[in-house]
Scaffold this motif. Structure first.
Motif, mmCIF file in Angstrom:
data_model
loop_
_atom_site.group_PDB
_atom_site.id
_atom_site.type_symbol
_atom_site.label_atom_id
_atom_site.label_comp_id
_atom_site.label_asym_id
_atom_site.label_seq_id
_atom_site.Cartn_x
_atom_site.Cartn_y
_atom_site.Cartn_z
ATOM 1 N N ASP A 68 44.260 32.138 40.057
ATOM 2 C CA ASP A 68 44.083 31.492 41.364
ATOM 3 C C ASP A 68 43.174 32.324 42.254
ATOM 4 N N ALA A 69 43.418 33.635 42.287
ATOM 5 C CA ALA A 69 42.634 34.541 43.126
ATOM 6 C C ALA A 69 41.170 34.538 42.695
ATOM 7 N N GLU A 70 40.918 34.550 41.400
ATOM 8 C CA GLU A 70 39.536 34.539 40.905
ATOM 9 C C GLU A 70 38.816 33.248 41.289
ATOM 10 N N LYS A 71 39.528 32.132 41.301
ATOM 11 C CA LYS A 71 38.915 30.857 41.690
ATOM 12 C C LYS A 71 38.482 30.862 43.157
ATOM 13 N N LEU A 72 39.123 31.708 43.964
ATOM 14 C CA LEU A 72 38.807 31.781 45.395
ATOM 15 C C LEU A 72 37.645 32.733 45.708
ATOM 16 N N ARG A 73 37.185 33.475 44.702
ATOM 17 C CA ARG A 73 36.080 34.424 44.920
ATOM 18 C C ARG A 73 34.905 33.705 45.590
ATOM 19 N N GLY A 74 34.382 34.320 46.650
ATOM 20 C CA GLY A 74 33.258 33.753 47.379
ATOM 21 C C GLY A 74 33.649 32.837 48.530
ATOM 22 N N THR A 75 34.918 32.493 48.623
ATOM 23 C CA THR A 75 35.384 31.635 49.708
ATOM 24 C C THR A 75 35.372 32.414 51.020
#
Length: 166
Positions: A68-75
Motif C-alpha cells: 500500500d505504501a509503495e503505491k502511494l509513492r509520489g503522492t
C-alpha cells in the motif's frame, strides 16, 4: 488564491507495516501534525514523527502494508488554504507562486515561475523563459531577496530588471 497547499510528498515505504517516508515542504512536522486528513479526505493521518534527516515518517489509515505504501509513492499531501494559519508579511506558499507570469519592474515580460528551491541560504525562484525554437526552454534563477524579487500577487511576480536574464 484558492489552490490547495502542498505540505509534503510521499517518498516511499518505511518498513513493512504501511508507514510512509515524507519529503516535507514546510517548516518541520508541526504544520503537518495539525492536519487530520489530506487530499480532500482521501488520506487520513494516524501518526507522524520526525525521521532525523529533515523528513518524516507517517502512518496513514489507508496504508496497512508495504505494498500500500509503495503505491502511494509520489503522492503529494495537500490541504485547503483555510486549514492553515494566515501568512505574515513577506511569507508565501510555494503553490501561490508556481506558474505565475514573471515581469520586471520596467514592465518587460520575462517568463513563468517554474520552481522554488532552497539550497540553504534563502529560497531561489527558478524562472522558465519562453522557449526559443532552436535552443528549447531556458531557465534562470533569482534569489528570493528584496533586491531581486520586488513583489508578487495572485497575477504576477515582479523582479528587478537587474536580475533578469538578458
Amino acid at each position: 488564491m484558492t489552490k490547495p497547499v502542498t505540505l509534503a510528498a510521499i517518498a516511499g515505504a518505511h518498513g513493512v507495516a504501511g508507514e510512509v517516508r515524507l519529503k516535507l515542504f514546510g517548516e518541520g512536522i508541526a504544520t503537518l501534525a495539525k492536519q487530520k486528513s489530506f487530499n480532500d479526505g482521501a488520506l487520513t493521518l494516524v501518526k507522524i514523527r520526525e525521521d532525523g534527516k529533515g523528513g518524516a515518517i507517517a502512518r496513514l489509515a489507508e496504508s496497512t502494508s508495504r505494498a500500500d505504501a509503495e503505491k502511494l509513492r509520489g503522492t503529494v499531501l495537500t490541504v485547503p488554504r483555510e486549514a492553515l494559519p494566515p501568512l505574515g508579511e513577506g511569507e508565501f506558499y510555494h503553490a501561490d507562486l508556481l506558474g505565475l507570469p514573471v515581469v520586471t519592474n520596467a514592465g518587460e515580460a520575462v517568463g513563468t515561475v517554474l520552481a522554488i528551491e532552497n539550497f540553504g541560504a534563502t529560497d531561489i525562484i527558478e524562472i522558465s523563459l519562453d522557449p526559443v525554437p532552436e535552443k528549447g526552454p531556458k531557465t534562470f534563477m533569482v534569489p528570493m531577496i528584496p533586491a531581486a524579487v520586488i513583489g508578487w500577487d495572485d497575477k504576477q511576480l515582479v523582479i528587478s530588471a537587474d536580475f533578469a536574464d538578458n
